[in-house]
Write an enzyme that holds these catalytic residues in place. Structure first.
Site, PDB file in Angstrom:
ATOM      1  CG  LEU A  75      -2.294  -0.576   1.113  1.00 49.01           C
ATOM      2  CD1 LEU A  75      -2.183  -2.082   0.905  1.00 49.01           C
ATOM      3  CD2 LEU A  75      -3.129  -0.273   2.346  1.00 49.01           C
ATOM      4  CB  SER A  76       1.337   3.969  -2.414  1.00 48.37           C
ATOM      5  OG  SER A  76       1.583   3.145  -3.521  1.00 48.37           O
TER       6      SER A  76
END
Length: 410
Positions: A75-76
């Site tokens: 997840l950025s």
């Protein structure tokens, strides 16, 4: 119950604090993006992470690693997700394609485009798509279409009439095979790699070309499948130090390994930088004029006795098959107690051609400081690979399989 009365460790409070921070720092700029971040429970898409990590505005959450320990899915960081969604200029009813699934970003998009919009998210890894499908359903976004397949062509059969209004790519791409899926005037936000540099671009479709806006420094997990691109790479000292270059002659890993621990030369430029002062245009300028431009990396807990990098995660170098020179820094002398702390750029050279490479990188630093440091950055335009792209007077064309990226300095 308001945010002030929530437990400090509750996901609701942490989410509210994250949104407040992203808004204050300017990553969130519109009420639509703010509302999406305030509603979608990020922790539900990263159950393996502590709540404080899931809601850290600046932290990436790794969700899968390969056998070598390298991240293959994540997840950025929320600040970057917010920047990319703002750049996409989504609106109610928009048709959006996401390349690279995790579920959370697709949920944010679905929240913004609303029930009249459509979201397709594609990923090559069944582990990722299974998680995304499950988490999207559990959090109330079952309308998002999750597609398992190679991003190179997985979305072809799902293109809406007239094309997608926006394409958001959440993996590091070396090429952009999705331009023809975009509606005229539509926006494609993509972290694109060229000459080992990655920038998140917003490309706006204008006929068959794509005008690049607002390149942002970033880092993403590399795309897999047909779109993968292998840089020339030399892992030295059992992986403690890594050298990469986009193309050129094969690297002699044994010679470079010996060069790393052998005699080195050093040059100090007199060019200084303050803490927080950007100098990423130096990377772009050197890559414009020197095909030997690449990057040197150091393992987080190793290699500190071997290299002293100017910046840990994207430090420029010049490299030949058996030699290299890279950018370093040291404290610059202060002229008074009130003067801010500054660092001076230097160059370390290793290998048979160390003196020559060090001098050339030194000269690049001097030229950047004198002529380009305070100059507007380059413009970028993306063309199909078979188009006749205008050759820039000052710049460079980066040819790829499906496209060609034109970098032009005014």
């Amino acid at each position: 119950m308001t945010a002030d009365t929530l437990s400090p460790e509750s996901p609701e409070r942490l989410r509210a604090d994250m949104v407040a921070t992203l808004t204050e720092q300017g990553s969130i700029r519109s009420p639509e993006v703010e509302a999406a971040f305030a509603k979608v429970p990020r922790d539900r898409f990263a159950p393996e992470a502590p709540l404080t990590d899931a809601y850290s505005p600046t932290d990436v959450v790794i969700t899968k690693r390969d056998a070598a320990g390298r991240a293959t899915s994540s997840l950025s960081a929320p600040w970057l997700q917010a920047e990319m969604l703002e750049a996409a200029r989504l609106f109610p009813g928009a048709k959006v394609l996401e390349i690279g699934s995790g579920g959370y970003n697709a949920a944010l998009i679905a929240e913004i485009v609303g029930p009249e919009g459509a979201v397709v998210t594609a990923d090559i890894d069944p582990f990722v798509t299974e998680r995304a499908t499950r988490f999207l359903t559990e959090t109330g976004y079952p309308q998002v279409k999750v597609v398992l397949g190679d991003a190179e062509d997985a979305a072809e059969e799902h293109v809406p009439e007239g094309g997608y209004d926006a394409i958001v790519v959440t993996v590091g791409a070396w090429d952009c095979p999705w331009g023809h899926l975009l509606a005229q005037g539509g926006r494609m936000v993509v972290p694109l790699r060229f000459a080992t540099i990655t920038r998140s671009f917003t490309f706006v479709r204008d006929g068959e070309r794509f005008i690049g806006l607002d390149p942002t420094v970033c880092g993403f997990v590399a795309i897999q499948g047909a779109g993968a691109h292998l840089d020339r790479e030399a892992a030295l000292a059992d992986g403690a130090v890594k050298l990469t270059v986009d193309s050129g002659p094969p690297l002699d890993v044994d010679a470079l390994d010996q060069a790393l621990v052998g005699e080195r030369v050093e040059l100090w430029s007199g060019v200084t930088v303050a803490g927080g002062e950007p100098f990423d245009s130096m990377h772009l300028r050197i890559a414009t004029v020197d095909d030997r431009f690449g990057m040197i990396w150091r393992a987080p807990e190793r290699g500190g006795d071997l290299v002293d990098l100017a910046i840990g995660w994207s430090c420029p170098l010049l490299i030949t098959p058996d030699s290299f020179a890279y950018l370093t820094v040291r404290d610059a002398p202060r002229r008074g107690d009130a003067e801010e702390r500054r660092w001076e750029f230097g160059v370390y050279g290793h290998g048979r051609s160390r003196a020559e490479l060090a001098r050339q990188l030194y000269d690049h630093v001097q030229t950047w400081d004198r002529d380009w440091r305070h100059h507007p950055g380059p413009d970028f335009t993306l063309y199909p690979a078979d188009a006749t792209a205008p050759a820039p007077t000052i710049g460079r064309i980066f040819p790829k399989r499906h496209t060609q990226l034109v970098m032009t300095w005014a």
